[in-house]
Scaffold this motif. Structure first.
Motif, PDB file in Angstrom:
ATOM      1  N   VAL A 208      88.260  39.032 -13.354  1.00  0.00           N
ATOM      2  CA  VAL A 208      87.155  38.366 -13.833  1.00  0.00           C
ATOM      3  C   VAL A 208      86.870  37.082 -13.112  1.00  0.00           C
ATOM      4  O   VAL A 208      87.726  36.167 -12.892  1.00  0.00           O
ATOM      5  CB  VAL A 208      87.277  38.090 -15.372  1.00  0.00           C
ATOM      6  CG1 VAL A 208      86.058  37.250 -15.885  1.00  0.00           C
ATOM      7  CG2 VAL A 208      87.690  39.422 -16.213  1.00  0.00           C
ATOM      8  N   SER A 209      85.724  36.942 -12.835  1.00  0.00           N
ATOM      9  CA  SER A 209      85.304  35.783 -12.221  1.00  0.00           C
ATOM     10  C   SER A 209      84.536  34.864 -13.195  1.00  0.00           C
ATOM     11  O   SER A 209      83.247  35.172 -13.596  1.00  0.00           O
ATOM     12  CB  SER A 209      84.508  35.856 -10.871  1.00  0.00           C
ATOM     13  OG  SER A 209      84.010  34.546 -10.251  1.00  0.00           O
ATOM     14  N   ILE A 210      85.014  33.571 -13.522  1.00  0.00           N
ATOM     15  CA  ILE A 210      84.354  32.761 -14.236  1.00  0.00           C
ATOM     16  C   ILE A 210      83.770  31.485 -13.762  1.00  0.00           C
ATOM     17  O   ILE A 210      84.138  31.025 -12.842  1.00  0.00           O
ATOM     18  CB  ILE A 210      85.501  32.025 -15.477  1.00  0.00           C
ATOM     19  CG1 ILE A 210      86.340  32.977 -16.124  1.00  0.00           C
ATOM     20  CG2 ILE A 210      84.871  31.051 -16.229  1.00  0.00           C
ATOM     21  CD1 ILE A 210      85.490  33.630 -17.026  1.00  0.00           C
ATOM     22  N   THR A 211      82.249  31.567 -13.964  1.00  0.00           N
ATOM     23  CA  THR A 211      81.553  30.512 -13.243  1.00  0.00           C
ATOM     24  C   THR A 211      81.332  29.425 -14.548  1.00  0.00           C
ATOM     25  O   THR A 211      80.714  29.573 -15.483  1.00  0.00           O
ATOM     26  CB  THR A 211      80.129  31.154 -13.081  1.00  0.00           C
ATOM     27  OG1 THR A 211      80.610  31.940 -11.874  1.00  0.00           O
ATOM     28  CG2 THR A 211      79.399  30.096 -12.401  1.00  0.00           C
ATOM     29  N   PHE A 212      81.591  28.073 -14.023  1.00  0.00           N
ATOM     30  CA  PHE A 212      81.280  27.004 -14.758  1.00  0.00           C
ATOM     31  C   PHE A 212      80.388  25.895 -14.484  1.00  0.00           C
ATOM     32  O   PHE A 212      80.386  25.742 -13.327  1.00  0.00           O
ATOM     33  CB  PHE A 212      82.776  26.346 -15.292  1.00  0.00           C
ATOM     34  CG  PHE A 212      82.564  24.774 -15.682  1.00  0.00           C
ATOM     35  CD1 PHE A 212      81.997  24.858 -16.746  1.00  0.00           C
ATOM     36  CD2 PHE A 212      83.021  23.880 -14.997  1.00  0.00           C
ATOM     37  CE1 PHE A 212      81.725  23.341 -17.410  1.00  0.00           C
ATOM     38  CE2 PHE A 212      82.807  22.467 -15.239  1.00  0.00           C
ATOM     39  CZ  PHE A 212      82.459  22.270 -16.674  1.00  0.00           C
ATOM     40  N   ASN A 213      79.074  25.823 -15.345  1.00  0.00           N
ATOM     41  CA  ASN A 213      78.355  24.796 -14.924  1.00  0.00           C
ATOM     42  C   ASN A 213      78.364  23.655 -15.516  1.00  0.00           C
ATOM     43  O   ASN A 213      77.984  23.665 -16.724  1.00  0.00           O
ATOM     44  CB  ASN A 213      76.905  25.677 -14.862  1.00  0.00           C
ATOM     45  CG  ASN A 213      75.690  24.657 -14.382  1.00  0.00           C
ATOM     46  OD1 ASN A 213      75.943  23.350 -14.044  1.00  0.00           O
ATOM     47  ND2 ASN A 213      74.685  25.348 -14.044  1.00  0.00           N
TER      48      ASN A 213
END
Length: 121
Positions: A8-13
């Motif tokens: 899983v690739s988590i993207t945090f903005n």
């Protein structure tokens, strides 16, 4: 849809949610664990990767742009968190923080960031 048996690739903005790390230029780490069928609530994290002040390489995010970061959960969710077979993973829980722990980013309203996890198939 996120399933427990995948990378899983988590993207945090950092510009979203509480904004606690917006325009921060230092290293960012995930304080992360899981909510399982043995948790009593969404605040009862299990298998937390590291204590708040511990900077493990596997919890360090990679900057991908201004205020955006990536975290890879691999080889899969169960192995990353060390959840034993037979326990059901319901959600991943996150709070993103500065390396020294003095700044943190949460969901809107100061809530933990939760990502639903589904069983394989």
């Amino acid at each position: 849809m996120v399933t427990e048996n995948q990378v899983v690739s988590i993207t945090f903005n950092a510009a979203l949610g509480s904004g606690g790390l917006i325009n921060y230029t230092g290293d960012v780490y995930a304080h992360t664990g899981v909510i399982t069928n043995k948790s009593t609530s969404d605040n009862d994290w299990k298998y937390v990767v590291a204590d708040w002040s511990v900077n493990l390489p596997k919890a360090k995010l990679t900057r991908s742009g201004t205020n955006t970061y990536q975290l890879m959960i691999s080889p899969d969710i169960r192995d990353y968190y060390g959840v034993p077979e037979g326990e059901t993973i319901l959600k991943m829980a996150f709070v993103f923080r500065s390396a020294d722990g003095s700044k943190e980013a949460k969901d809107t309203g100061g809530k933990d960031i939760l990502v639903s996890v589904y069983a394989s198939g």
